[in-house]
Design a protein around this motif. Structure first.
Motif, PDB file in Angstrom:
ATOM      1  N   VAL A   1       0.846  -1.191   0.000  1.00 34.85           N
ATOM      2  CA  VAL A   1       0.000   0.000   0.000  1.00 34.85           C
ATOM      3  C   VAL A   1       0.883   1.243   0.000  1.00 34.85           C
ATOM      4  O   VAL A   1       2.059   1.185   0.386  1.00 34.85           O
ATOM      5  N   GLN A   2       0.317   2.354  -0.445  1.00 34.43           N
ATOM      6  CA  GLN A   2       1.035   3.629  -0.526  1.00 34.43           C
ATOM      7  C   GLN A   2       0.569   4.490   0.640  1.00 34.43           C
ATOM      8  O   GLN A   2      -0.507   5.094   0.607  1.00 34.43           O
ATOM      9  N   VAL A   3       1.362   4.503   1.696  1.00 34.01           N
ATOM     10  CA  VAL A   3       0.979   5.098   2.978  1.00 34.01           C
ATOM     11  C   VAL A   3       1.264   6.600   2.980  1.00 34.01           C
ATOM     12  O   VAL A   3       2.328   7.026   2.537  1.00 34.01           O
ATOM     13  N   PRO A   4       0.324   7.419   3.479  1.00 36.73           N
ATOM     14  CA  PRO A   4       0.555   8.863   3.506  1.00 36.73           C
ATOM     15  C   PRO A   4       1.464   9.274   4.658  1.00 36.73           C
ATOM     16  O   PRO A   4       1.572   8.585   5.677  1.00 36.73           O
ATOM     17  N   GLU A   5       2.108  10.421   4.493  1.00 41.34           N
ATOM     18  CA  GLU A   5       2.924  10.988   5.559  1.00 41.34           C
ATOM     19  C   GLU A   5       2.033  11.348   6.749  1.00 41.34           C
ATOM     20  O   GLU A   5       0.921  11.847   6.573  1.00 41.34           O
TER      21      GLU A   5
ATOM     22  N   TRP B   1      -3.430   4.442  -0.559  1.00 42.62           N
ATOM     23  CA  TRP B   1      -3.841   3.896  -1.855  1.00 42.62           C
ATOM     24  C   TRP B   1      -3.158   2.551  -2.112  1.00 42.62           C
ATOM     25  O   TRP B   1      -2.123   2.243  -1.528  1.00 42.62           O
ATOM     26  N   ALA B   2      -3.760   1.774  -3.013  1.00 40.46           N
ATOM     27  CA  ALA B   2      -3.142   0.545  -3.509  1.00 40.46           C
ATOM     28  C   ALA B   2      -3.505   0.400  -4.984  1.00 40.46           C
ATOM     29  O   ALA B   2      -4.412   1.072  -5.490  1.00 40.46           O
ATOM     30  N   GLU B   3      -2.793  -0.479  -5.661  1.00 44.26           N
ATOM     31  CA  GLU B   3      -3.060  -0.744  -7.073  1.00 44.26           C
ATOM     32  C   GLU B   3      -3.219  -2.240  -7.287  1.00 44.26           C
ATOM     33  O   GLU B   3      -2.551  -3.045  -6.633  1.00 44.26           O
ATOM     34  N   HIS B   4      -4.108  -2.587  -8.214  1.00 43.14           N
ATOM     35  CA  HIS B   4      -4.310  -3.993  -8.572  1.00 43.14           C
ATOM     36  C   HIS B   4      -4.227  -4.135 -10.081  1.00 43.14           C
ATOM     37  O   HIS B   4      -4.880  -3.398 -10.819  1.00 43.14           O
ATOM     38  N   GLY B   5      -3.431  -5.107 -10.521  1.00 45.56           N
ATOM     39  CA  GLY B   5      -3.305  -5.369 -11.949  1.00 45.56           C
ATOM     40  C   GLY B   5      -1.875  -5.231 -12.411  1.00 45.56           C
ATOM     41  O   GLY B   5      -1.025  -4.660 -11.714  1.00 45.56           O
ATOM     42  N   PRO B   6      -1.574  -5.737 -13.607  1.00 48.75           N
ATOM     43  CA  PRO B   6      -0.211  -5.669 -14.141  1.00 48.75           C
ATOM     44  C   PRO B   6       0.177  -4.237 -14.504  1.00 48.75           C
ATOM     45  O   PRO B   6      -0.684  -3.376 -14.713  1.00 48.75           O
TER      46      PRO B   6
ATOM     47  N   ARG C   1      -6.099   1.902  -9.561  1.00 48.05           N
ATOM     48  CA  ARG C   1      -5.790   2.487  -8.256  1.00 48.05           C
ATOM     49  C   ARG C   1      -7.073   2.622  -7.445  1.00 48.05           C
ATOM     50  O   ARG C   1      -8.112   3.021  -7.978  1.00 48.05           O
ATOM     51  N   PHE C   2      -6.992   2.294  -6.167  1.00 48.58           N
ATOM     52  CA  PHE C   2      -8.181   2.379  -5.314  1.00 48.58           C
ATOM     53  C   PHE C   2      -7.768   2.726  -3.888  1.00 48.58           C
ATOM     54  O   PHE C   2      -6.597   2.592  -3.502  1.00 48.58           O
ATOM     55  N   VAL C   3      -8.739   3.178  -3.106  1.00 49.80           N
ATOM     56  CA  VAL C   3      -8.489   3.548  -1.714  1.00 49.80           C
ATOM     57  C   VAL C   3      -8.325   2.283  -0.879  1.00 49.80           C
ATOM     58  O   VAL C   3      -9.225   1.439  -0.828  1.00 49.80           O
TER      59      VAL C   3
END
Length: 220
Positions: free
Chosen positions: A128-132, A174-179, A185-187
């Motif tokens: 996941v893409q974690v916010p500051e 955020w996270a991403e799913h797929g190649p 991108r989704f929450v």
């Protein structure tokens, strides 16, 4: 008393991985009750809203126990709520599944819709893409979490301004799913004052999920 455990209600409205959620929050250090009783849910230090299955079915079950009122009343008093999986999705304005549009709790604006990725459902471990400034993911910035879903919130639309208190400025993960090149991108999680939610299942996410739940419980 200094050694008092925080009290958490896991909201029983007929949906969700209830027993595993109860066990996971107990291991995180809380005194846990599984119930749909309004008074008990209002009095607890924290409320966990689980959810598995279709958005529409979860909202029907939630309304049968006046669960949307419990959530709204707790939040109006600044009392913590944690939504998990569909328990996160129903916090948004509406969900669209198989052409059926259903009103959610409306705590956040936004639409839950089918992921636009070559392979759905999104099932398995993901970064996941974690916010500051996150407190929920403290010490977990590089960990992976377990997802099982076909739908999600693909656009974050809550607008805040300089007058919004810092504690209520949302932190969106955020996270991403797929190649690569086709990923959607989704929450993956939101921290917004007393309201917190994850699209993934902390109770299925091993040590990282256990630490995330401890982070939430210790904040109560």
């Amino acid at each position: 008393m200094a050694d008092r455990k925080p009290s958490v209600v896991v909201l029983d409205y007929g949906s969700g991985n209830l027993r595993s959620a109860v066990r996971a929050v107990e291991r995180a250090g809380a005194d846990v009750t599984l119930t749909g009783d309004l008074d008990t849910a209002m009095e607890a230090d924290g409320l966990l809203v689980p959810g598995v299955g279709a958005f529409d079915a979860c909202m029907r079950g939630l309304r049968e126990i006046r669960g949307e009122r419990i959530i709204a009343r707790r939040l109006s008093g600044g009392r913590p709520v944690l939504g998990i999986c569909v328990g996160m999705q129903i916090l948004f304005s509406r969900g669209i599944e198989h052409g059926v549009e259903t009103d959610g709790c409306g705590e956040w604006p936004g639409v839950v819709e089918r992921l636009q990725a070559p392979i759905v459902p999104h099932m398995g471990w993901n970064t996941v893409q974690v916010p500051e400034g996150t407190r929920l993911f403290a010490g977990l910035e590089d960990e992976r979490f377990y997802f099982v879903h076909s739908y999600g919130v693909r656009e974050w639309s809550l607008v805040t301004n300089d007058r919004t208190p810092e504690a209520y400025q949302p932190l969106v993960t955020w996270a991403e799913h797929g190649p690569e090149g086709q990923a959607d991108r989704f929450v993956a999680a939101v921290e917004n004052g007393p309201l917190t939610a994850t699209q993934f299942h902390p109770e299925k996410s091993g040590d990282a999920g256990a630490q995330l739940l401890r982070n939430w419980v210790t904040s109560l």
